[in-house]
Design a protein around this motif. Sequence first.
Motif, PDB file in Angstrom:
ATOM      1  N   PRO A  10      11.365   3.481  15.056  1.00 59.81           N
ATOM      2  CA  PRO A  10      10.495   4.106  14.049  1.00 59.81           C
ATOM      3  C   PRO A  10       9.794   3.105  13.144  1.00 59.81           C
ATOM      4  CG  PRO A  10      12.804   4.423  13.482  1.00 59.81           C
ATOM      5  CD  PRO A  10      12.783   3.845  14.854  1.00 59.81           C
ATOM      6  N   VAL A  11      10.383   1.919  12.981  1.00 56.14           N
ATOM      7  CA  VAL A  11       9.784   0.887  12.132  1.00 56.14           C
ATOM      8  C   VAL A  11       9.678  -0.408  12.941  1.00 56.14           C
ATOM      9  CG1 VAL A  11       9.930  -0.419   9.977  1.00 56.14           C
ATOM     10  CG2 VAL A  11      10.836   1.921  10.079  1.00 56.14           C
ATOM     11  N   VAL A  12       8.502  -1.007  12.945  1.00 56.68           N
ATOM     12  CA  VAL A  12       8.283  -2.303  13.577  1.00 56.68           C
ATOM     13  C   VAL A  12       7.865  -3.275  12.478  1.00 56.68           C
ATOM     14  CG1 VAL A  12       6.948  -3.622  15.262  1.00 56.68           C
ATOM     15  CG2 VAL A  12       7.589  -1.242  15.749  1.00 56.68           C
ATOM     16  N   VAL A  13       8.606  -4.362  12.347  1.00 56.12           N
ATOM     17  CA  VAL A  13       8.342  -5.346  11.299  1.00 56.12           C
ATOM     18  C   VAL A  13       7.819  -6.612  11.947  1.00 56.12           C
ATOM     19  CG1 VAL A  13       9.294  -6.606   9.334  1.00 56.12           C
ATOM     20  CG2 VAL A  13      10.252  -4.375   9.962  1.00 56.12           C
ATOM     21  N   VAL A  14       6.618  -7.033  11.562  1.00 56.53           N
ATOM     22  CA  VAL A  14       6.006  -8.251  12.092  1.00 56.53           C
ATOM     23  C   VAL A  14       6.218  -9.362  11.071  1.00 56.53           C
ATOM     24  CG1 VAL A  14       3.909  -9.324  12.985  1.00 56.53           C
ATOM     25  CG2 VAL A  14       4.287  -6.862  13.301  1.00 56.53           C
ATOM     26  N   LEU A  15       6.970 -10.386  11.465  1.00 54.22           N
ATOM     27  CA  LEU A  15       7.303 -11.493  10.578  1.00 54.22           C
ATOM     28  C   LEU A  15       6.750 -12.793  11.137  1.00 54.22           C
ATOM     29  CD1 LEU A  15      11.045 -10.622   9.865  1.00 54.22           C
ATOM     30  CD2 LEU A  15       9.128 -10.316   8.294  1.00 54.22           C
ATOM     31  N   GLY A  16       6.675 -13.790  10.294  1.00 54.80           N
ATOM     32  CA  GLY A  16       6.193 -15.093  10.732  1.00 54.80           C
ATOM     33  C   GLY A  16       5.745 -15.910   9.554  1.00 54.80           C
ATOM     34  N   GLU A  62       1.353   8.277  10.570  1.00 52.19           N
ATOM     35  CA  GLU A  62       1.679   6.914  11.007  1.00 52.19           C
ATOM     36  C   GLU A  62       0.862   5.935  10.170  1.00 52.19           C
ATOM     37  OE1 GLU A  62       2.664   7.647  15.736  1.00 52.19           O
ATOM     38  OE2 GLU A  62       0.595   7.187  15.123  1.00 52.19           O
ATOM     39  N   LEU A  63       1.515   4.855   9.733  1.00 57.29           N
ATOM     40  CA  LEU A  63       0.863   3.923   8.813  1.00 57.29           C
ATOM     41  C   LEU A  63       1.126   2.472   9.203  1.00 57.29           C
ATOM     42  CD1 LEU A  63       1.769   5.510   5.359  1.00 57.29           C
ATOM     43  CD2 LEU A  63      -0.520   5.419   6.367  1.00 57.29           C
ATOM     44  N   VAL A  64       0.172   1.612   8.859  1.00 59.00           N
ATOM     45  CA  VAL A  64       0.374   0.169   8.855  1.00 59.00           C
ATOM     46  C   VAL A  64       0.403  -0.260   7.392  1.00 59.00           C
ATOM     47  CG1 VAL A  64      -0.558  -2.089   9.461  1.00 59.00           C
ATOM     48  CG2 VAL A  64      -0.812  -0.174  11.055  1.00 59.00           C
ATOM     49  N   LEU A  65       1.502  -0.902   6.983  1.00 58.05           N
ATOM     50  CA  LEU A  65       1.676  -1.320   5.595  1.00 58.05           C
ATOM     51  C   LEU A  65       1.790  -2.839   5.546  1.00 58.05           C
ATOM     52  CD1 LEU A  65       4.336   1.374   4.627  1.00 58.05           C
ATOM     53  CD2 LEU A  65       1.917   1.383   3.995  1.00 58.05           C
ATOM     54  N   ASP A  85      13.103  12.303   9.381  1.00 58.09           N
ATOM     55  CA  ASP A  85      12.493  12.668  10.665  1.00 58.09           C
ATOM     56  C   ASP A  85      13.561  13.112  11.655  1.00 58.09           C
ATOM     57  OD1 ASP A  85       9.790  12.547  10.580  1.00 58.09           O
ATOM     58  OD2 ASP A  85       9.600  10.517  11.341  1.00 58.09           O
ATOM     59  N   ARG A  86      13.459  14.274  12.185  1.00 57.86           N
ATOM     60  CA  ARG A  86      14.362  14.757  13.225  1.00 57.86           C
ATOM     61  C   ARG A  86      13.554  15.483  14.287  1.00 57.86           C
ATOM     62  NH1 ARG A  86      17.048  11.525  11.563  1.00 57.86           N
ATOM     63  NH2 ARG A  86      19.177  11.589  10.711  1.00 57.86           N
ATOM     64  N   PRO A  87      13.439  14.949  15.487  1.00 61.72           N
ATOM     65  CA  PRO A  87      13.957  13.634  15.891  1.00 61.72           C
ATOM     66  C   PRO A  87      13.093  12.508  15.318  1.00 61.72           C
ATOM     67  CG  PRO A  87      12.691  14.567  17.677  1.00 61.72           C
ATOM     68  CD  PRO A  87      12.722  15.621  16.604  1.00 61.72           C
ATOM     69  N   ARG A  88      13.634  11.304  15.344  1.00 62.58           N
ATOM     70  CA  ARG A  88      12.879  10.152  14.845  1.00 62.58           C
ATOM     71  C   ARG A  88      11.661   9.897  15.719  1.00 62.58           C
ATOM     72  NH1 ARG A  88      17.273   5.438  13.193  1.00 62.58           N
ATOM     73  NH2 ARG A  88      18.173   6.518  11.390  1.00 62.58           N
ATOM     74  N   ARG A  89      10.558   9.555  15.055  1.00 63.39           N
ATOM     75  CA  ARG A  89       9.320   9.247  15.772  1.00 63.39           C
ATOM     76  C   ARG A  89       9.195   7.744  15.965  1.00 63.39           C
ATOM     77  NH1 ARG A  89       4.885  11.770  12.067  1.00 63.39           N
ATOM     78  NH2 ARG A  89       6.589  11.868  10.558  1.00 63.39           N
ATOM     79  N   PRO A  90       9.172   7.252  17.185  1.00 65.78           N
ATOM     80  CA  PRO A  90       9.004   5.806  17.389  1.00 65.78           C
ATOM     81  C   PRO A  90       7.618   5.363  16.944  1.00 65.78           C
ATOM     82  CG  PRO A  90       8.917   6.969  19.489  1.00 65.78           C
ATOM     83  CD  PRO A  90       9.322   7.977  18.460  1.00 65.78           C
ATOM     84  N   GLY A  91       7.568   4.162  16.382  1.00 64.43           N
ATOM     85  CA  GLY A  91       6.296   3.577  15.988  1.00 64.43           C
ATOM     86  C   GLY A  91       5.651   4.201  14.772  1.00 64.43           C
ATOM     87  N   ARG A  92       6.425   4.874  13.933  1.00 62.17           N
ATOM     88  CA  ARG A  92       5.817   5.560  12.787  1.00 62.17           C
ATOM     89  C   ARG A  92       5.265   4.587  11.748  1.00 62.17           C
ATOM     90  NH1 ARG A  92       8.504  10.016   8.599  1.00 62.17           N
ATOM     91  NH2 ARG A  92       6.595  10.308   7.386  1.00 62.17           N
ATOM     92  N   PHE A  93       6.017   3.517  11.465  1.00 61.13           N
ATOM     93  CA  PHE A  93       5.589   2.538  10.463  1.00 61.13           C
ATOM     94  C   PHE A  93       5.544   1.142  11.081  1.00 61.13           C
ATOM     95  CE2 PHE A  93       7.841   5.785   7.861  1.00 61.13           C
ATOM     96  CZ  PHE A  93       6.766   6.210   7.097  1.00 61.13           C
ATOM     97  N   VAL A  94       4.468   0.425  10.796  1.00 65.22           N
ATOM     98  CA  VAL A  94       4.374  -0.998  11.126  1.00 65.22           C
ATOM     99  C   VAL A  94       4.254  -1.747   9.810  1.00 65.22           C
ATOM    100  CG1 VAL A  94       3.038  -2.796  12.272  1.00 65.22           C
ATOM    101  CG2 VAL A  94       3.288  -0.557  13.351  1.00 65.22           C
ATOM    102  N   LEU A  95       5.187  -2.652   9.565  1.00 66.06           N
ATOM    103  CA  LEU A  95       5.232  -3.387   8.305  1.00 66.06           C
ATOM    104  C   LEU A  95       4.977  -4.867   8.558  1.00 66.06           C
ATOM    105  CD1 LEU A  95       8.563  -1.919   6.825  1.00 66.06           C
ATOM    106  CD2 LEU A  95       6.279  -0.900   6.784  1.00 66.06           C
ATOM    107  N   THR A  96       4.220  -5.486   7.667  1.00 70.20           N
ATOM    108  CA  THR A  96       4.060  -6.933   7.708  1.00 70.20           C
ATOM    109  C   THR A  96       4.203  -7.465   6.290  1.00 70.20           C
ATOM    110  OG1 THR A  96       1.691  -7.211   7.240  1.00 70.20           O
ATOM    111  CG2 THR A  96       2.294  -6.571   9.476  1.00 70.20           C
ATOM    112  N   GLY A  97       4.396  -8.767   6.199  1.00 68.81           N
ATOM    113  CA  GLY A  97       4.492  -9.382   4.880  1.00 68.81           C
ATOM    114  C   GLY A  97       4.738 -10.857   5.008  1.00 68.81           C
ATOM    115  N   SER A  98       4.437 -11.577   3.950  1.00 73.35           N
ATOM    116  CA  SER A  98       4.727 -13.004   3.926  1.00 73.35           C
ATOM    117  C   SER A  98       6.230 -13.189   3.935  1.00 73.35           C
ATOM    118  CB  SER A  98       4.120 -13.654   2.684  1.00 73.35           C
ATOM    119  OG  SER A  98       2.717 -13.510   2.695  1.00 73.35           O
TER     120      SER A  98
END
Length: 398
Positions: A10-16, A62-65, A85-98
């Motif tokens: 449900p949450v994908v976090v892009v780090l780097g 669905e959001l990109v934050l 969320d029931r059932p959980r929705r895959p890919g609902r939030f994409v998060l990025t940050g420093s």
Amino acid sequence: MIRRALEVSPVVVVLGARQTGKSTLVRWMPELGGRPYLTLDDLSIRAQAEADPEVLLERAPELVLDEVQRARDLLIAVKRAVDQDRPRRPGRFVLTGSANLLMIRRLGETLAGRAVYVRLWPFTQGELRGEGRTGRWGELLATPFSGWRDVITACDRVPVSWREAVLRGGFPVPALALADGEQRDVWFSGYEQTYVERDLPTLRAVENLADFRRLMQAACLRIGNLLNQTELGRDVGLSQPQVHRFLNVLEASYLALRLPAYAVNRTRRLIKAPKLYWCDPALALHLAGEAEPRGAHLENLVVLDLLAWRDTRSARAEILYWRTASGHEVDFVVETPDRLLPVEVKASRKAMPRDARNLEVFLEEYRDLAGGGLLLYSGNEVFPLTHRVLAAPWWMVL
């Protein structure tokens, strides 16, 4: 990797590291094109995220934050939205940050079991050529040693100077938009200043910025070497605990990386000293105050490609180095569940049979897992160096 993560979590976090292109990537991925992109660099969005983060999350299903570390309670609101969320929705939030320690700690505490983390590395050589890929590591692992030459020569590439590749680095702006060395120096100076003056104060783990700068410079001068924290501290006038803490900060910021040693006994890997590398060889050159690249910077270029390849795989793989008590050493060992690929890197334009000595020792030790060894050098010819070691130009593999 992001595409696969969107299908399962449900949450994908892009780090780097800062300026690797995280925001640009999530804004222009076709899979994310239909959802709103909200960045907390926008003052109005940040104000709403601080005042009422749950209402902010109701803007769309669905959001990109972006820059989520700027609002303290936003991650808690994301957690609640996922749990409701029931059932959980895959890919609902994409998060990025420093990337910083506080953000990573909060992510781990708040989104445990709800998020998949994707690391974005600086551009690989293949990406800089517009090929959108890493080196040919997967093909080499899947091919018997007798077929490696065909795998490598199948590509049609123009020879590249490894020194120019190091000076260019992999950060998008200096690698693609700044052709002049002076311009890149100005960019890297700004990068360093932003990191030290903006990012570090939020960590509260660095009490003296001058000490930290000295440690950064000394670490960049030691890329490719075994990491001895006591010795490093003695050279820069810091205690071993301070060096340990500062290196943890650099690693959590995705600037420094420690490469573990290969050993059949995995517990021993935790005990042996790691080798030290940097997230970008051009940045390492700048921070060290060096004008000309060294052979260790070519090693750094290769290990970054290996790590980027590893992180695009769904199957487990590890990148390590190998060293014996008697002094035999192989720069990199690629380990998968059923294969080992030893890789040696030489900056010279000629490869000699004696250059394969350490690879041969490794192959003799692990003959059941390693079918052959690869020696990368800066020449132009692919040829067998010994019966079990193939020499190949680094630019044909990466």
